[in-house]
Scaffold this active site. Structure first.
Site, PDB file in Angstrom:
ATOM      1  N   THR A  37       0.744  -1.226   0.105  1.00  0.00           N
ATOM      2  CA  THR A  37       0.114   0.076   0.061  1.00  0.00           C
ATOM      3  C   THR A  37       0.952   1.301   0.045  1.00  0.00           C
ATOM      4  OG1 THR A  37      -0.314   0.076   2.263  1.00  0.00           O
ATOM      5  CG2 THR A  37      -2.005  -1.125   1.289  1.00  0.00           C
ATOM      6  N   TYR A 150      -8.050  -5.793  11.083  1.00  0.00           N
ATOM      7  CA  TYR A 150      -7.124  -4.890  11.634  1.00  0.00           C
ATOM      8  C   TYR A 150      -6.897  -4.616  13.078  1.00  0.00           C
ATOM      9  CZ  TYR A 150      -5.054  -0.024  11.275  1.00  0.00           C
ATOM     10  OH  TYR A 150      -4.076   0.997  11.606  1.00  0.00           O
TER      11      TYR A 150
END
Ligand code: UDP
Length: 314
Positions: A37, A150
């Site tokens: 990312t 997450y």
């Protein structure tokens, strides 16, 4: 003697700003990133700096020789997908980086006798029932849902760091970052600030999820990075909230972006994703007391700087 810092996730939004900060203070900076990312664009301006070194490396893999031969004074662990669309797409990778990847970096810190910094998150509080959230709040978190990869990765990470600290006396510190924004955000990472600015600049409707009455507290990146440096230099162990306690609804934010971009965009309402926290605001009493730090940049000012950045990049 020149000090040596390793920044994981160093090609990311926050990692690259942290690299700038340490280079400005004459550190030798090594950034690692698997670029899942992060982006080389974020560190392009550093590649020719003799004190800067970039290694494309996934911290879940065995530590390469290029790192084991170095002596690091500080390891700052910022490696992880962080925006909901990214960590949902990279769900297993997100859990791996908070466990296997973190363990590799903790072992490296142990070998180097380094100060270890962990970027944790307000997501450890889940959808909070206490407002604002102090560090002592234990959270209202779903282990089995669209944010669980997450939230639980970051919660496990804090527990692993705690255990290394106790067992090996490792010099660790944990910060819990609240929503941060600013230049070098990925225009396509799906976060609300980047989405709204890009939509407004392109004259498209701003996508408000749910009724837009959920709140967030947005911290400008320079304020956050300043706090991270002070925290690493301190003898604090955390966990410590870092963020800007100014609280805004998503509708407030949309209106501000429309005004500041002088856009004719309208708002469209889309389904609120599952487990989306309804409110979030840091209690930063601990940071104010222990670090003598307070965020300076107001949302309007920070948004202007971020809009200027997006105007030149999209
Ligand atoms: N959000 C929104 N429109 C968007 C992107 C996000 O209304 O285009 C909402 C999202 O549902 C959440 C808030 O904005 O309530 C912040 O979302 P973001 O993904 O930036 O961060 P997080 O939810 O992790 O705080």
């Amino acid at each position: 003697m020149t000090k040596n810092i390793l920044i994981t996730g160093g090609a990311g939004f926050l990692g690259s700003h942290l690299a700038d900060k340490y280079l400005a203070e004459d550190y030798k900076v090594t950034c690692v990133d698997n670029l899942s990312t992060g982006s080389i664009k974020n560190i392009d301006h550093l590649l020719k700096n003799k004190n800067f070194n970039f290694i494309e490396y996934d911290i879940c893999r065995p530590v390469p020789k290029s790192l084991t031969k170095e002596k690091f004074d500080i390891i700052a662990n910022l490696a992880s997908p962080a925006s909901p669309p990214h960590y949902q797409r990279l769900a297993i990778e997100t859990l791996d980086v908070g466990s296997i990847g973190l363990k590799n970096m903790l072992d490296l810190a142990k070998k180097n006798n380094a100060r270890f910094f962990q970027a944790s998150t307000s997501e450890v509080y889940g959808d909070p029932e206490i407002h604002p959230q102090p560090e002592s709040y234990k959270g209202s978190v779903n282990t089995y849902g669209p944010r669980s990869m997450y939230d639980e990765s970051k919660r496990f990470a804090e527990a692993l760091i705690y255990s290394y600290r106790k067992k090996y006396k490792l010099n660790t510190v944990i910060a819990r970052f609240f929503n941060t924004y600013g230049p070098r955000m990925d225009p396509h990472d799906g976060r609300v600030v980047s989405n709204f600015i890009v939509q407004a600049l392109e004259g498209r409707s701003l996508t408000v999820y749910g009724d837009g009455m959920q709140t967030r507290s947005f911290c400008y990146v320079d304020d956050l990075i300043e706090a991270v440096k002070i925290l690493i230099d301190s003898n604090q162990e955390g966990p410590m909230n870092l963020g800007n306690p100014g609280e805004f609804t998503i509708i407030d934010l949309a209106k501000k972006v429309i005004n500041l971009t002088a856009s004719k965009s309208e708002l469209i309402y889309e389904t609120l994703p599952g487990d989306d926290p309804m409110q979030r605001k840091p209690d930063i009493g601990l940071a104010i007391n222990k670090l003598h730090w307070d965020p300076k940049i107001k949302l309007d000012e920070g948004l202007k700087k971020t809009i200027d950045y997006f105007k030149t990049t999209i």
